[in-house]
Enzyme design. Structure first.
Site, PDB file in Angstrom:
ATOM      1  N   THR A  28       1.070   8.101  -1.346  1.00  0.00           N
ATOM      2  CA  THR A  28       1.706   7.470  -0.188  1.00  0.00           C
ATOM      3  C   THR A  28       2.148   6.041  -0.490  1.00  0.00           C
ATOM      4  OG1 THR A  28      -0.409   6.685   0.712  1.00  0.00           O
ATOM      5  CG2 THR A  28       0.326   8.873   1.401  1.00  0.00           C
ATOM      6  N   ASP A  29       3.024   5.532   0.376  1.00  0.00           N
ATOM      7  CA  ASP A  29       3.463   4.138   0.257  1.00  0.00           C
ATOM      8  C   ASP A  29       2.797   3.317   1.357  1.00  0.00           C
ATOM      9  OD1 ASP A  29       4.877   4.681   2.611  1.00  0.00           O
ATOM     10  OD2 ASP A  29       6.816   4.798   1.611  1.00  0.00           O
ATOM     11  N   PHE A  30       3.229   2.097   1.519  1.00  0.00           N
ATOM     12  CA  PHE A  30       2.613   1.194   2.490  1.00  0.00           C
ATOM     13  C   PHE A  30       2.656   1.714   3.922  1.00  0.00           C
ATOM     14  CE2 PHE A  30       7.041   0.129   2.625  1.00  0.00           C
ATOM     15  CZ  PHE A  30       7.283  -0.203   3.954  1.00  0.00           C
TER      16      PHE A  30
END
Length: 149
Positions: A28-30
């Site tokens: 996942t990203d931020f």
């Protein structure tokens, strides 16, 4: 088949191959959504395990004959339909549309339950150990087109 009663390489179905994967924090990203490039990893695992379930060992193909046989991604079209999130259980579905000449065309989907998240068309070039196009052997082409259940 593992001692757990399932294969970590997924399973062949009447339409191709099915692989189940969990989304981890590293995917996942931020924002908490799966980073777009990580879907390429899921798709690659699906293609690799599809071949493995068909009995095709890519490592052995390189040295299978004097010419060698290697699969490389030539082109990929991806439609991002809906995002996945951490801890989602994804199903990567792979099936062969075409196998012959010096290429294969694979269609792939990533789903969360019944929701389509990603659809992809992947064109695979078949090359020799020197990087030149070569024909896919007919027996291998047939194997790719007719998955055994």
């Amino acid at each position: 088949m593992a001692e757990h009663g399932f294969s970590i390489s997924g399973e062949l179905t009447e339409v191709g191959h099915r692989l189940v994967q969990r989304v981890y924090y590293e995917d996942t990203d931020f924002s908490g959504l799966v980073y777009h490039a990580r879907y390429l990893h899921f798709l690659e695992r699906g293609r690799t395990d599809y071949l493995r379930c068909l009995g095709v060992e890519q490592r052995e193909l390189v040295n299978a004959d004097e010419e060698g046989l290697i699969f490389v991604v030539h082109r990929m079209e991806i439609d991002f339909k809906s995002p996945a999130r951490m801890d989602d259980i994804l199903t990567v579905i792979t099936h062969t549309e075409k196998a012959g000449g010096a290429k294969m065309v694979l269609n792939q989907e990533i789903r969360r339950d019944d929701t389509l998240l990603i659809s992809a068309k992947v064109i695979i070039a078949v090359i020799n150990a020197k990087g030149r196009p070569r024909r896919l052997p007919e027996t291998l082409a047939r194997q790719m087109l007719v998955p055994e259940s």
